[in-house]
Design a protein around this motif. Structure first.
Motif, PDB file in Angstrom:
ATOM      1  N   TRP A 186       0.948  -1.311   0.117  1.00 43.22           N
ATOM      2  CA  TRP A 186      -0.128   0.068   0.150  1.00 43.22           C
ATOM      3  C   TRP A 186       0.807   1.233  -0.104  1.00 43.22           C
ATOM      4  CZ3 TRP A 186       0.505   3.510   3.742  1.00 43.22           C
ATOM      5  CH2 TRP A 186       0.950   3.202   4.984  1.00 43.22           C
ATOM      6  N   ARG A 187       2.029   1.111   0.545  1.00 40.00           N
ATOM      7  CA  ARG A 187       3.016   2.290   0.692  1.00 40.00           C
ATOM      8  C   ARG A 187       3.428   2.727  -0.994  1.00 40.00           C
ATOM      9  NH1 ARG A 187       4.089   0.313   5.670  1.00 40.00           N
ATOM     10  NH2 ARG A 187       4.137   1.933   7.136  1.00 40.00           N
ATOM     11  N   GLU A 188       3.744   1.613  -1.459  1.00 36.34           N
ATOM     12  CA  GLU A 188       3.910   1.849  -2.889  1.00 36.34           C
ATOM     13  C   GLU A 188       2.976   2.406  -4.029  1.00 36.34           C
ATOM     14  OE1 GLU A 188       7.431  -1.809  -3.122  1.00 36.34           O
ATOM     15  OE2 GLU A 188       6.280  -1.375  -4.784  1.00 36.34           O
ATOM     16  N   ALA A 189       1.648   1.795  -3.608  1.00 36.16           N
ATOM     17  CA  ALA A 189       0.667   2.434  -4.120  1.00 36.16           C
ATOM     18  C   ALA A 189       0.183   3.693  -3.969  1.00 36.16           C
ATOM     19  CB  ALA A 189      -0.464   1.356  -3.873  1.00 36.16           C
ATOM     20  N   ILE A 190       0.310   4.218  -2.560  1.00 33.58           N
ATOM     21  CA  ILE A 190       0.265   5.613  -2.494  1.00 33.58           C
ATOM     22  C   ILE A 190       1.461   6.330  -2.984  1.00 33.58           C
ATOM     23  CG2 ILE A 190       0.326   7.274  -0.766  1.00 33.58           C
ATOM     24  CD1 ILE A 190      -1.338   5.169   0.893  1.00 33.58           C
ATOM     25  N   GLY A 191       2.555   5.934  -3.109  1.00 33.28           N
ATOM     26  CA  GLY A 191       3.812   6.608  -3.408  1.00 33.28           C
ATOM     27  C   GLY A 191       3.630   6.823  -5.011  1.00 33.28           C
ATOM     28  N   LEU A 192       2.663   5.879  -5.828  1.00 35.28           N
ATOM     29  CA  LEU A 192       2.497   6.239  -7.104  1.00 35.28           C
ATOM     30  C   LEU A 192       1.759   7.153  -7.298  1.00 35.28           C
ATOM     31  CD1 LEU A 192       2.408   2.383  -8.519  1.00 35.28           C
ATOM     32  CD2 LEU A 192       4.063   4.074  -9.188  1.00 35.28           C
ATOM     33  N   ALA A 193       0.430   7.240  -6.238  1.00 43.22           N
ATOM     34  CA  ALA A 193      -0.351   8.385  -6.583  1.00 43.22           C
ATOM     35  C   ALA A 193       0.239   9.725  -6.100  1.00 43.22           C
ATOM     36  CB  ALA A 193      -1.316   7.905  -5.471  1.00 43.22           C
ATOM     37  N   GLY A 194       1.234   9.488  -5.475  1.00 46.92           N
ATOM     38  CA  GLY A 194       2.362  10.905  -5.208  1.00 46.92           C
ATOM     39  C   GLY A 194       2.986  11.429  -6.174  1.00 46.92           C
ATOM     40  N   GLU A 195       3.573  10.211  -7.003  1.00 43.97           N
ATOM     41  CA  GLU A 195       4.283  10.340  -8.292  1.00 43.97           C
ATOM     42  C   GLU A 195       3.666  11.257  -9.332  1.00 43.97           C
ATOM     43  OE1 GLU A 195       6.154   6.736  -9.691  1.00 43.97           O
ATOM     44  OE2 GLU A 195       6.051   7.796 -11.967  1.00 43.97           O
ATOM     45  N   GLY A 196       2.240  10.910  -9.366  1.00 40.69           N
ATOM     46  CA  GLY A 196       1.293  11.496 -10.317  1.00 40.69           C
ATOM     47  C   GLY A 196       1.438  12.893  -9.952  1.00 40.69           C
ATOM     48  N   LEU A 197       0.875  13.223  -8.987  1.00 41.07           N
ATOM     49  CA  LEU A 197       0.911  14.567  -8.344  1.00 41.07           C
ATOM     50  C   LEU A 197       1.981  15.536  -8.477  1.00 41.07           C
ATOM     51  CD1 LEU A 197      -1.048  13.843  -5.138  1.00 41.07           C
ATOM     52  CD2 LEU A 197      -2.032  14.788  -7.024  1.00 41.07           C
ATOM     53  N   THR A 198       3.400  14.671  -7.985  1.00 36.75           N
ATOM     54  CA  THR A 198       4.434  15.447  -8.314  1.00 36.75           C
ATOM     55  C   THR A 198       4.875  15.929  -9.658  1.00 36.75           C
ATOM     56  OG1 THR A 198       5.798  13.516  -8.187  1.00 36.75           O
ATOM     57  CG2 THR A 198       5.808  15.039  -6.048  1.00 36.75           C
TER      58      THR A 198
END
Lengths: 89, 148
Positions: free
Chosen positions: B23-35
């Motif tokens: 789940w951390r990596e999944a949220i990390g991807l969501a963060g990647e999209g935002l950045t």
């Protein structure tokens, strides 16, 4: 009648909880003001009759005058309706 | 249909059929999209993960669907959303709604500007088929079509 829809941040889940609670309350014919907010703000609020939150967060809410209702499924209007009517009707 | 929901996303903030091991990596991807889209900084990604560590997986608000978010802060450059669909689902520890296939990252600058788009997303999520529709997306344009 004031209801606080509560989540950790007060900008996401609680907004959707408020949206669905508004829908259910209208259907039930209950006149209530629902506001979305975060846990800390809710815990500092004394004039709400109900804290509506998501399962897992209810233990973070300080027990006080407000009845605490925890919702398992934010988009399950039946669950919302059952729990709100049990508390309000 | 509400144009503000479609405008919350940009091609850079939509990551389709990606892989995440947790789940951390999944949220990390969501963060990647935002950045990548210039919506938020990496600090906001950390804040979204921290929020789940502190408050638990309540952000999994519908079957298979997580709404990752943190509080408005200086880490948010403008309000917006990212979308991640996962080729393989991940467990968030959210009993009723696991496993998660779709993560939307939400960044807000205040309590108001994102509300219309968020409520439009909520209207979509009321349809149990919506998450499946997101999973079938293969192009950004298809998302805009789905939201329009």
């Amino acid at each position: 009648m004031k209801i606080l829809a509560v989540c950790g941040e007060g900008i996401g889940t609680s907004v959707l909880l408020k949206m669905n609670a508004d829908r259910v309350l209208k259907r039930l014919g209950i006149d209530a003001l629902v506001e979305a907010t975060d846990i800390d703000t809710a815990n500092a609020t004394r004039d709400a009759q109900i804290f509506l939150t998501t399962a897992g967060l209810e233990d973070r809410l300080v027990k006080g005058p407000a009845e605490i209702i925890a919702i398992e499924k934010v988009f399950d209007l039946e669950e919302l309706s059952d729990k709100l009517s049990a508390a309000l009707l | 249909m509400d144009a503000s929901l479609a405008t919350a996303f940009s091609p850079d903030s939509v990551l389709l059929q990606r892989s995440a091991g947790s789940w951390r990596e999944a949220i990390g991807l969501a963060g990647e999209g935002l950045t990548t889209a210039g919506i938020a900084t990496e600090g906001y990604t950390a804040a979204m993960i921290h929020a789940v560590e502190v408050n638990g997986p309540y952000i999994v608000i519908a079957p298979g669907f997580a709404l990752a978010h943190a509080r408005p802060s200086e880490e948010v450059l403008r309000w917006g959303m990212s979308l991640v669909t996962l080729a393989e689902p991940v467990q968030f520890g959210a009993d009723a709604h696991d496993p998660v296939y779709v993560v939307v990252g939400l960044a807000a600058v205040d309590k108001d500007q994102h509300i219309a788009a968020l409520m439009a997303l909520g209207e979509k999520l009321a349809d149990p088929e919506f998450v499946n529709s997101l999973l079938k997306l293969s192009r950004f344009d298809d998302l805009i079509h789905l939201l329009s």
